[in-house]
Design an enzyme around this catalytic site. Sequence first.
Site, short mmCIF file in Angstrom:
data_model
loop_
_atom_site.label_atom_id
_atom_site.label_comp_id
_atom_site.label_asym_id
_atom_site.label_seq_id
_atom_site.Cartn_x
_atom_site.Cartn_y
_atom_site.Cartn_z
N ARG A 1 -0.13 13.55 5.24
CA ARG A 1 0.63 12.41 5.36
C ARG A 1 1.71 11.10 5.66
O ARG A 1 0.74 11.86 6.80
CB ARG A 1 1.74 13.85 4.49
CG ARG A 1 1.78 14.52 3.42
CD ARG A 1 2.63 15.46 2.85
NE ARG A 1 2.75 15.63 2.05
CZ ARG A 1 2.80 16.25 1.33
NH1 ARG A 1 3.91 16.00 0.86
NH2 ARG A 1 2.98 16.64 0.07
N HIS B 1 13.15 15.64 0.45
CA HIS B 1 12.78 17.23 1.50
C HIS B 1 13.95 17.15 1.79
O HIS B 1 14.15 18.79 2.33
CB HIS B 1 11.56 16.68 2.22
CG HIS B 1 10.48 16.43 1.82
ND1 HIS B 1 9.60 17.12 1.44
CD2 HIS B 1 9.30 15.69 2.11
CE1 HIS B 1 8.77 16.07 1.14
NE2 HIS B 1 7.93 15.60 1.85
N TRP C 1 10.92 13.82 -7.22
CA TRP C 1 12.83 14.23 -6.81
C TRP C 1 12.96 12.78 -7.00
O TRP C 1 13.79 12.16 -7.06
CB TRP C 1 13.40 15.21 -6.74
CG TRP C 1 14.84 16.13 -6.87
CD1 TRP C 1 14.81 16.62 -7.69
CD2 TRP C 1 15.59 15.52 -5.73
NE1 TRP C 1 16.32 17.00 -7.43
CE2 TRP C 1 16.44 16.06 -6.24
CE3 TRP C 1 15.29 14.92 -4.66
CZ2 TRP C 1 18.12 16.01 -5.60
CZ3 TRP C 1 16.63 14.29 -4.30
CH2 TRP C 1 17.93 14.85 -4.59
N ASN D 1 -1.23 18.95 4.79
CA ASN D 1 0.27 18.44 4.79
C ASN D 1 -0.22 17.71 6.17
O ASN D 1 0.45 15.91 5.96
CB ASN D 1 1.08 18.96 5.21
CG ASN D 1 1.15 20.07 3.46
OD1 ASN D 1 2.32 20.65 3.58
ND2 ASN D 1 1.11 19.21 2.24
N TRP D 2 -1.04 17.30 7.30
CA TRP D 2 -1.11 16.34 7.77
C TRP D 2 -1.53 14.94 8.10
O TRP D 2 -1.06 13.86 8.47
CB TRP D 2 -2.06 16.87 9.34
CG TRP D 2 -0.82 18.42 9.58
CD1 TRP D 2 -1.90 19.70 9.64
CD2 TRP D 2 -0.38 18.52 10.82
NE1 TRP D 2 -1.57 20.68 10.46
CE2 TRP D 2 -0.20 19.64 10.95
CE3 TRP D 2 0.76 17.67 11.47
CZ2 TRP D 2 0.42 20.59 11.91
CZ3 TRP D 2 1.54 18.15 11.98
CH2 TRP D 2 1.71 19.27 12.77
N ASP E 1 7.31 23.04 -4.55
CA ASP E 1 6.24 21.38 -4.98
C ASP E 1 7.45 20.51 -5.92
O ASP E 1 8.20 21.33 -6.71
CB ASP E 1 5.24 21.31 -5.65
CG ASP E 1 3.82 20.41 -5.28
OD1 ASP E 1 4.84 19.21 -4.54
OD2 ASP E 1 3.33 20.31 -6.46
N GLU F 1 0.67 37.67 -10.48
CA GLU F 1 1.57 37.04 -11.23
C GLU F 1 1.84 35.91 -11.20
O GLU F 1 2.93 36.06 -10.65
CB GLU F 1 2.12 38.12 -12.50
CG GLU F 1 1.91 39.24 -13.31
CD GLU F 1 1.08 39.27 -13.59
OE1 GLU F 1 1.12 38.46 -15.07
OE2 GLU F 1 -0.24 40.30 -13.83
N ARG G 1 10.96 9.54 0.21
CA ARG G 1 10.40 11.23 -0.25
C ARG G 1 10.89 12.19 1.00
O ARG G 1 11.49 12.74 0.41
CB ARG G 1 8.74 11.19 0.22
CG ARG G 1 8.08 10.80 -0.60
CD ARG G 1 6.62 10.26 -1.08
NE ARG G 1 6.13 11.51 -0.65
CZ ARG G 1 5.92 12.38 -1.33
NH1 ARG G 1 6.13 12.19 -2.60
NH2 ARG G 1 5.25 13.60 -0.88
N SER H 1 -3.27 25.82 -4.09
CA SER H 1 -2.90 24.34 -2.85
C SER H 1 -3.09 25.46 -1.76
O SER H 1 -2.82 25.16 -1.14
CB SER H 1 -1.95 24.37 -2.91
OG SER H 1 -2.18 22.93 -4.13
C1 FPP Z 1 6.16 19.68 -1.66
O1 FPP Z 1 6.60 18.50 -2.63
C2 FPP Z 1 6.62 20.37 -0.54
C3 FPP Z 1 6.36 20.55 1.02
C4 FPP Z 1 5.14 19.82 0.86
C5 FPP Z 1 7.07 20.09 1.68
C6 FPP Z 1 8.46 21.18 1.19
C7 FPP Z 1 9.45 21.58 2.62
C8 FPP Z 1 10.29 21.37 2.66
C9 FPP Z 1 11.31 22.49 1.30
C10 FPP Z 1 11.74 22.59 3.20
C11 FPP Z 1 10.76 22.63 4.75
C12 FPP Z 1 12.27 23.08 5.42
C13 FPP Z 1 11.91 24.55 6.39
C14 FPP Z 1 12.98 24.62 7.09
C15 FPP Z 1 10.59 24.73 6.54
P1 FPP Z 1 5.64 17.19 -2.43
O2 FPP Z 1 6.13 16.51 -1.27
O3 FPP Z 1 3.82 17.20 -2.06
O4 FPP Z 1 5.79 16.81 -3.92
P2 FPP Z 1 5.27 15.91 -4.93
O5 FPP Z 1 4.31 16.21 -5.08
O6 FPP Z 1 6.32 15.13 -5.48
O7 FPP Z 1 4.53 14.57 -3.77
#
Ligand code: FPP
Length: 254
Positions: A84, A50, A38, A81-82, A33, A220, A46, A209
């Site tokens: 978004r 990723h 970041w 997440n859909w 997360d 843990e 955003r 989540s």
């Molecule tokens: C959560 O951060 C992150 C995700 C929903 C996506 C995670 C995916 C990757 C790290 C790469 C995926 C790649 C592969 C190969 C499967 P957020 O977007 O919710 O961050 P935020 O809470 O700061 O907005």
Amino acid sequence: MTRLTKWFRRDNQVSGVSMPTGSLPQHVAIIMDGNGRWARRRGLPRSAGHHAGMRGMRDVIRASDDIGIPCLTLFAFSTENWTRPETEVEYLMRLPEEFFRTEIDELVERGVRVRFIGDTSKLPAYTRDTVTRTLERTTNNQGMIVTFALNYGGRADVLEACKRAAGEVAKGTVGWDEITEKGFGEYLSTGDLPDPDLLIRTSGELRMSNFLIWQAAYAELWFTDVLWPDFRREHLYQAIHDYQRRKRRFGGVK
Ligand code: FPP
């Protein structure tokens, strides 16, 4: 050159954190997360967060394999997440293609078995192609099992398992008495994996989540403020050192 001599870090220390030895978690699960935050802190879209998150994935896979963790599960995309923005969803759906294109040779060389949990049938065709190709390339490997949760939801996982178990009972192939807690776990998408011993979540959020809600009943939990794109092997080591100091009682007394 053996796998270990090629990949093992000889210094045994990363940023002052020693490589964990001794009793290791058999299954580490990670909620990755903080990609969006970041990126925002850097004035970037955003999607850049990723993309940078793939570096964290590469680092924890390498580190887990180097120290000998048998199972690693990464939460990459949830059933929620859909909701978004479409452009972000599409970007996320294209990342597996790039990730496995660059990583597959090393994964194969390490003997990593890649798996996917979640409803992959609902993914776009280009993502499904990557899933199929990756499974084909790694299915005969004998090393660490790395599971990517893609379009995964814990409740959906439990519900599907209930339906499958009920179906077997209805057919008469399984009796009610055989549906025990242990037996039921085998109907879940992680059926042949041990339950996670250690569940890590980055970015300071303190939630499950909907990730592995049945399986993580006795995991843990380890939380860090580090945002996922900054997560590196030393953070994994820290989590494992903390895990090794915990007294796991599983509801009993010690
Ligand atoms: C959560 O951060 C992150 C995700 C929903 C996506 C995670 C995916 C990757 C790290 C790469 C995926 C790649 C592969 C190969 C499967 P957020 O977007 O919710 O961050 P935020 O809470 O700061 O907005």
